[in-house]
Design a protein around this motif. Sequence first.
Motif, PDB file in Angstrom:
ATOM      1  N   PRO A  64      -7.541 -12.671  -5.341  1.00 35.62           N
ATOM      2  CA  PRO A  64      -7.302 -13.586  -4.222  1.00 35.62           C
ATOM      3  C   PRO A  64      -6.262 -14.647  -4.568  1.00 35.62           C
ATOM      4  N   SER A  65      -5.441 -14.983  -3.613  1.00 39.54           N
ATOM      5  CA  SER A  65      -4.448 -16.044  -3.768  1.00 39.54           C
ATOM      6  C   SER A  65      -4.199 -16.660  -2.409  1.00 39.54           C
ATOM      7  N   LYS A  66      -3.468 -17.746  -2.390  1.00 34.14           N
ATOM      8  CA  LYS A  66      -3.193 -18.418  -1.119  1.00 34.14           C
ATOM      9  C   LYS A  66      -2.055 -17.749  -0.344  1.00 34.14           C
ATOM     10  N   ARG A  67      -1.500 -16.701  -0.906  1.00 33.54           N
ATOM     11  CA  ARG A  67      -0.355 -16.022  -0.285  1.00 33.54           C
ATOM     12  C   ARG A  67      -0.741 -14.609   0.126  1.00 33.54           C
ATOM     13  N   LEU A  68      -0.416 -14.226   1.343  1.00 26.94           N
ATOM     14  CA  LEU A  68      -0.673 -12.877   1.843  1.00 26.94           C
ATOM     15  C   LEU A  68       0.640 -12.143   2.071  1.00 26.94           C
ATOM     16  N   PHE A  69       0.607 -10.823   1.840  1.00 25.43           N
ATOM     17  CA  PHE A  69       1.753  -9.960   2.128  1.00 25.43           C
ATOM     18  C   PHE A  69       1.388  -9.043   3.291  1.00 25.43           C
ATOM     19  N   PRO A  99      -3.716 -20.054  14.166  1.00 26.80           N
ATOM     20  CA  PRO A  99      -5.052 -20.531  14.568  1.00 26.80           C
ATOM     21  C   PRO A  99      -6.047 -20.646  13.415  1.00 26.80           C
ATOM     22  N   TYR A 100      -5.725 -20.050  12.276  1.00 26.31           N
ATOM     23  CA  TYR A 100      -6.680 -20.056  11.163  1.00 26.31           C
ATOM     24  C   TYR A 100      -6.484 -21.289  10.290  1.00 26.31           C
ATOM     25  N   SER A 101      -7.586 -21.889   9.912  1.00 28.83           N
ATOM     26  CA  SER A 101      -7.585 -23.114   9.125  1.00 28.83           C
ATOM     27  C   SER A 101      -6.831 -22.924   7.807  1.00 28.83           C
ATOM     28  N   GLY A 102      -6.040 -23.920   7.445  1.00 29.64           N
ATOM     29  CA  GLY A 102      -5.302 -23.886   6.184  1.00 29.64           C
ATOM     30  C   GLY A 102      -3.956 -23.195   6.261  1.00 29.64           C
ATOM     31  N   PHE A 103      -3.554 -22.720   7.442  1.00 25.82           N
ATOM     32  CA  PHE A 103      -2.259 -22.047   7.590  1.00 25.82           C
ATOM     33  C   PHE A 103      -1.121 -23.030   7.277  1.00 25.82           C
ATOM     34  N   VAL A 104      -0.172 -22.581   6.466  1.00 21.82           N
ATOM     35  CA  VAL A 104       0.981 -23.408   6.106  1.00 21.82           C
ATOM     36  C   VAL A 104       2.252 -22.911   6.776  1.00 21.82           C
ATOM     37  N   ARG A 105       2.624 -21.673   6.506  1.00 23.77           N
ATOM     38  CA  ARG A 105       3.833 -21.115   7.120  1.00 23.77           C
ATOM     39  C   ARG A 105       3.862 -19.601   6.939  1.00 23.77           C
ATOM     40  N   SER A 106       4.761 -18.961   7.684  1.00 21.31           N
ATOM     41  CA  SER A 106       5.019 -17.525   7.519  1.00 21.31           C
ATOM     42  C   SER A 106       6.523 -17.318   7.419  1.00 21.31           C
ATOM     43  N   THR A 107       6.922 -16.303   6.666  1.00 13.48           N
ATOM     44  CA  THR A 107       8.348 -15.973   6.518  1.00 13.48           C
ATOM     45  C   THR A 107       8.516 -14.464   6.546  1.00 13.48           C
ATOM     46  N   VAL A 133       2.679 -14.769   4.368  1.00 15.09           N
ATOM     47  CA  VAL A 133       1.920 -15.818   5.049  1.00 15.09           C
ATOM     48  C   VAL A 133       1.244 -16.678   3.983  1.00 15.09           C
ATOM     49  N   GLU A 134       1.503 -17.976   4.050  1.00 15.89           N
ATOM     50  CA  GLU A 134       0.962 -18.876   3.032  1.00 15.89           C
ATOM     51  C   GLU A 134      -0.083 -19.817   3.637  1.00 15.89           C
ATOM     52  N   PHE A 135      -1.178 -20.028   2.865  1.00 13.92           N
ATOM     53  CA  PHE A 135      -2.254 -20.942   3.260  1.00 13.92           C
ATOM     54  C   PHE A 135      -2.406 -22.020   2.204  1.00 13.92           C
ATOM     55  N   LEU A 136      -3.252 -23.003   2.502  1.00 12.94           N
ATOM     56  CA  LEU A 136      -3.461 -24.099   1.568  1.00 12.94           C
ATOM     57  C   LEU A 136      -4.150 -23.644   0.291  1.00 12.94           C
ATOM     58  N   ASP A 137      -5.030 -22.654   0.413  1.00 14.25           N
ATOM     59  CA  ASP A 137      -5.741 -22.161  -0.755  1.00 14.25           C
ATOM     60  C   ASP A 137      -6.149 -20.714  -0.547  1.00 14.25           C
ATOM     61  N   ALA A 138      -6.707 -20.108  -1.609  1.00 17.20           N
ATOM     62  CA  ALA A 138      -7.076 -18.696  -1.559  1.00 17.20           C
ATOM     63  C   ALA A 138      -8.213 -18.435  -0.584  1.00 17.20           C
ATOM     64  N   ALA A 171      -6.779 -18.201   2.894  1.00 14.09           N
ATOM     65  CA  ALA A 171      -6.049 -16.941   3.024  1.00 14.09           C
ATOM     66  C   ALA A 171      -7.017 -15.771   3.135  1.00 14.09           C
ATOM     67  N   GLY A 172      -8.124 -15.825   2.370  1.00 15.67           N
ATOM     68  CA  GLY A 172      -9.118 -14.757   2.399  1.00 15.67           C
ATOM     69  C   GLY A 172      -9.790 -14.629   3.747  1.00 15.67           C
ATOM     70  N   ARG A 173     -10.082 -15.769   4.392  1.00 17.59           N
ATOM     71  CA  ARG A 173     -10.715 -15.734   5.710  1.00 17.59           C
ATOM     72  C   ARG A 173      -9.781 -15.116   6.751  1.00 17.59           C
ATOM     73  N   ALA A 174      -8.512 -15.496   6.684  1.00 24.58           N
ATOM     74  CA  ALA A 174      -7.545 -14.927   7.630  1.00 24.58           C
ATOM     75  C   ALA A 174      -7.353 -13.435   7.371  1.00 24.58           C
ATOM     76  N   LYS A 175      -7.316 -13.058   6.094  1.00 26.76           N
ATOM     77  CA  LYS A 175      -7.143 -11.644   5.735  1.00 26.76           C
ATOM     78  C   LYS A 175      -8.304 -10.806   6.263  1.00 26.76           C
ATOM     79  N   GLU A 176      -9.505 -11.312   6.077  1.00 25.53           N
ATOM     80  CA  GLU A 176     -10.691 -10.569   6.517  1.00 25.53           C
ATOM     81  C   GLU A 176     -10.729 -10.433   8.037  1.00 25.53           C
ATOM     82  N   ALA A 177     -10.319 -11.488   8.744  1.00 27.86           N
ATOM     83  CA  ALA A 177     -10.372 -11.476  10.207  1.00 27.86           C
ATOM     84  C   ALA A 177      -9.295 -10.591  10.828  1.00 27.86           C
ATOM     85  N   LEU A 178      -8.120 -10.562  10.189  1.00 30.57           N
ATOM     86  CA  LEU A 178      -6.986  -9.872  10.820  1.00 30.57           C
ATOM     87  C   LEU A 178      -6.649  -8.513  10.206  1.00 30.57           C
TER      88      LEU A 178
END
Length: 225
Positions: free
Chosen positions: A151-156, A175-183, A192-197, A200-207
């Motif tokens: 797990p990390s705060k960055r998703l690919f 809409p997900y808590s901790g979202f920072v930016r996407s490139t 997609v970068e979040f404040l913490d792992a 990022a894990g919650r967004a990954k699991e949901a989407l």
Amino acid sequence: MSETLPQRTLYLNNLNSSIKKDLMMKSLKTLFASHGKVIAIDIIRSRHLRGQAWVTLESTDVATVCMSKLQGFKLFEKAMRVQYAKEENDRVAKFEGTFVPKEVKAARAKKRKEREERLAAAKAAEEEEEEGDAKKQKTEGDAVGDPNAPPSKRLFAPTLPAECTGDMLDVLFSPYSGFVRSTMPRPGLGFVEFLDAEAAGRAKEALQGFKLTPTDDLQLFFGKE
């Protein structure tokens, strides 16, 4: 050692230096004139220059014939050695208006060398940058394709459809808590970068597996920090 290119000026050595200069000049002119028109003959004698001369003919073809016919010719009991001169005869160049002083030639050669060195350095830097980009892409590609990455705060998102844009990623993940930016560094690949792992894990699991199009599911992987 670079090979001397054919030209109309010939360099002679192993001439008999005990023969007077005027007599040697006349003898060389007679000898070479039997094979073609002689433009100039230069004999330079000094403490360090003995038995040498430069003969300029009307063309390279004539010079080549003379070199072939007179190679090893015994002139005043010494076998003459004949080869193409490294440079055109200065006296002839002055007459034809093509003369360039040695210091000017040296300056031009220096500038040419500096330009070639700059181009070589720029090319090396470009190749190094391309190599670095290739390594980076390979490293990121390995991380993207690893479902067991920690797990990390960055998703690919490596398999985005062609119509997907950065704005679409923002709409999807913001809409997900901790979202920072996407490139999106290139089409089809999103970060997609979040404040913490955890975020990022919650967004990954949901989407994970979200239907982007009727035929494209969203594939998400943890990336390197």
